[in-house]
Scaffold this motif. Sequence first.
Motif, PDB file in Angstrom:
ATOM      1  N   ASP A 133      -9.197  -7.459 -16.135  1.00  0.00           N
ATOM      2  CA  ASP A 133      -9.266  -6.209 -14.580  1.00  0.00           C
ATOM      3  C   ASP A 133      -9.974  -6.525 -13.801  1.00  0.00           C
ATOM      4  O   ASP A 133      -9.923  -6.672 -12.177  1.00  0.00           O
ATOM      5  N   ASP A 134     -11.105  -6.311 -14.116  1.00  0.00           N
ATOM      6  CA  ASP A 134     -12.268  -5.761 -12.829  1.00  0.00           C
ATOM      7  C   ASP A 134     -13.163  -7.383 -12.122  1.00  0.00           C
ATOM      8  O   ASP A 134     -13.672  -7.376 -11.230  1.00  0.00           O
ATOM      9  N   LYS A 135     -12.319  -8.441 -12.784  1.00  0.00           N
ATOM     10  CA  LYS A 135     -12.548  -9.701 -12.178  1.00  0.00           C
ATOM     11  C   LYS A 135     -11.609 -10.039 -11.333  1.00  0.00           C
ATOM     12  O   LYS A 135     -11.261 -11.057 -10.096  1.00  0.00           O
ATOM     13  N   LEU A 136     -10.237  -9.105 -11.513  1.00  0.00           N
ATOM     14  CA  LEU A 136      -9.370 -10.241 -10.913  1.00  0.00           C
ATOM     15  C   LEU A 136      -9.395 -10.137  -8.929  1.00  0.00           C
ATOM     16  O   LEU A 136      -9.175 -11.095  -8.738  1.00  0.00           O
ATOM     17  N   LYS A 137     -10.115  -8.836  -8.698  1.00  0.00           N
ATOM     18  CA  LYS A 137      -9.759  -9.103  -7.456  1.00  0.00           C
ATOM     19  C   LYS A 137     -10.819 -10.211  -6.804  1.00  0.00           C
ATOM     20  O   LYS A 137     -10.680 -10.976  -5.506  1.00  0.00           O
TER      21      LYS A 137
ATOM     22  N   ASN B 242       0.617  -1.038   0.334  1.00  0.00           N
ATOM     23  CA  ASN B 242      -0.189  -0.064   0.146  1.00  0.00           C
ATOM     24  C   ASN B 242       0.678   1.193  -0.147  1.00  0.00           C
ATOM     25  O   ASN B 242       0.683   2.001   1.012  1.00  0.00           O
ATOM     26  N   ARG B 243       1.711   1.109  -1.299  1.00  0.00           N
ATOM     27  CA  ARG B 243       2.305   2.885  -1.107  1.00  0.00           C
ATOM     28  C   ARG B 243       2.105   3.028  -2.908  1.00  0.00           C
ATOM     29  O   ARG B 243       2.914   2.791  -3.327  1.00  0.00           O
ATOM     30  N   PRO B 244       1.025   3.548  -3.374  1.00  0.00           N
ATOM     31  CA  PRO B 244       0.089   3.112  -4.599  1.00  0.00           C
ATOM     32  C   PRO B 244       0.973   4.130  -5.377  1.00  0.00           C
ATOM     33  O   PRO B 244       1.698   4.457  -6.268  1.00  0.00           O
ATOM     34  N   ASP B 245       1.047   5.535  -4.611  1.00  0.00           N
ATOM     35  CA  ASP B 245       1.954   6.768  -5.363  1.00  0.00           C
ATOM     36  C   ASP B 245       3.441   6.152  -5.808  1.00  0.00           C
ATOM     37  O   ASP B 245       4.234   6.825  -6.372  1.00  0.00           O
ATOM     38  N   SER B 246       4.205   5.618  -4.951  1.00  0.00           N
ATOM     39  CA  SER B 246       4.948   5.173  -5.686  1.00  0.00           C
ATOM     40  C   SER B 246       5.246   3.561  -5.913  1.00  0.00           C
ATOM     41  O   SER B 246       6.122   3.146  -6.261  1.00  0.00           O
ATOM     42  N   LEU B 247       4.068   3.289  -6.704  1.00  0.00           N
ATOM     43  CA  LEU B 247       3.801   1.555  -7.443  1.00  0.00           C
ATOM     44  C   LEU B 247       3.663   0.638  -6.360  1.00  0.00           C
ATOM     45  O   LEU B 247       4.388   0.362  -6.719  1.00  0.00           O
TER      46      LEU B 247
ATOM     47  N   GLY C  14      -3.447   0.561  -5.541  1.00  0.00           N
ATOM     48  CA  GLY C  14      -2.953   1.326  -7.072  1.00  0.00           C
ATOM     49  C   GLY C  14      -3.274   0.915  -8.130  1.00  0.00           C
ATOM     50  O   GLY C  14      -3.060  -0.451  -8.394  1.00  0.00           O
ATOM     51  N   ARG C  15      -2.281   1.520  -9.426  1.00  0.00           N
ATOM     52  CA  ARG C  15      -2.389   0.681 -10.273  1.00  0.00           C
ATOM     53  C   ARG C  15      -1.025   0.075 -10.628  1.00  0.00           C
ATOM     54  O   ARG C  15      -0.906  -0.507 -12.293  1.00  0.00           O
TER      55      ARG C  15
ATOM     56  N   CYS D  23      -0.459 -14.687  -5.232  1.00  0.00           N
ATOM     57  CA  CYS D  23      -0.430 -13.629  -5.912  1.00  0.00           C
ATOM     58  C   CYS D  23      -1.640 -13.012  -6.887  1.00  0.00           C
ATOM     59  O   CYS D  23      -1.958 -13.876  -8.157  1.00  0.00           O
ATOM     60  N   ALA D  24      -2.294 -11.642  -6.610  1.00  0.00           N
ATOM     61  CA  ALA D  24      -2.768 -11.354  -7.271  1.00  0.00           C
ATOM     62  C   ALA D  24      -2.435  -9.944  -8.169  1.00  0.00           C
ATOM     63  O   ALA D  24      -2.075  -8.878  -7.197  1.00  0.00           O
ATOM     64  N   VAL D  25      -1.514  -9.790  -8.797  1.00  0.00           N
ATOM     65  CA  VAL D  25      -0.896  -8.570  -9.565  1.00  0.00           C
ATOM     66  C   VAL D  25      -1.593  -7.437 -10.546  1.00  0.00           C
ATOM     67  O   VAL D  25      -2.213  -8.221 -11.576  1.00  0.00           O
ATOM     68  N   ASN D  26      -2.096  -7.009  -9.690  1.00  0.00           N
ATOM     69  CA  ASN D  26      -2.755  -5.728 -10.332  1.00  0.00           C
ATOM     70  C   ASN D  26      -2.816  -4.811 -11.351  1.00  0.00           C
ATOM     71  O   ASN D  26      -3.345  -3.719 -11.813  1.00  0.00           O
TER      72      ASN D  26
END
Length: 263
Positions: free
Chosen positions: A188-192, A20-25, A58-59, A105-108
Amino acid sequence: MTYDTIEFGISDGLAVLTLNRPDSLNSFNTQMHEEVRDALTRVEQDGTVRCLLLTGNGRGFCAGQDLSDRSVAPGDTPRDLGESIETNYNPLLRRLMALPMPVLCAVNGVAAGAGANIALACDIVLAARSAKFIQAFCKIGLIPDSGGTYTLPRLVGQARAMGLAMLGDAITAEQAESWGMIWKAVDDDKLKDEALALGRHFTTQPTKGLALIKKAIRASFDNDLDTQLDLERDLQREAGFTKDYQEGVAAFLEKRKPVFKGE
Ligand code: T3D
């Protein structure tokens, strides 16, 4: 310990660890390493956990080492990266591979550098179709770490491992799937939902047997056939003494669904 750089929770046997540090990927700094270490200790010690799911917010999934921690001022002695690997990345890899349960691992999103190899060290990897895997190390003069030089040739063969490691090209989730690097690319929308469903499935399965499967398959890369056959004999002996095996056979004979307790 309270967490700032990860989210972590255990529910009904499923542990979910979200970078959870989405600003730095979700790149790794020292604090994130400490928090991940603490969460893994909880997974190991909890006693109820039957599956670990690793993902990111994040992305990006994870862009490896936080490079803002790595600039060297002129005249300063460069940091000893071997020490960083020894303290942080190697123990992380060893723990993920040794956990006696499936690690998903769910690579988002993008998985680069150590982030890519941490994902590839997990037992089953799902990736969002938009995700990319990048062995970014060569672009900054480093070598693939976090088990990359071990895992990559075993997953994709030497030619592709060399190409990926020496060119640092991004490959898509679909290409990673077709090369056998990961289990599956999903929308993408099914990964989680798909990752959580798989995680919950594993919490109902014979955890000890799954841990032994993981041990056997991981050992096979380094064993000759005779050694591996002996290992299969020993691990099957162990599996045969589990309560879940007894339950599996009983359920089969009684034509009902087994209720596995992970024992
Ligand atoms: O040092 C040791 O302890 C040894 C161990 C090393 C292990 C390693 O992992 S070494 C490899 C380190 N990682 C990389 O070299 C990857 C660096 N990142 C990238 O190449 C690109 O960011 C990506 C290809 C991953 C994604 O590109 P893109 O265009 O989608 O995103 P971006 O704009 O580059 O990144 C978004 C933000 O994340 C950006 O910040 P800003 O400008 O919005 O404030 C970027 O700086 C930041 N970011 C991405 N990766 C890292 C990072 N910040 C710090 N460290 C990063 N690794």
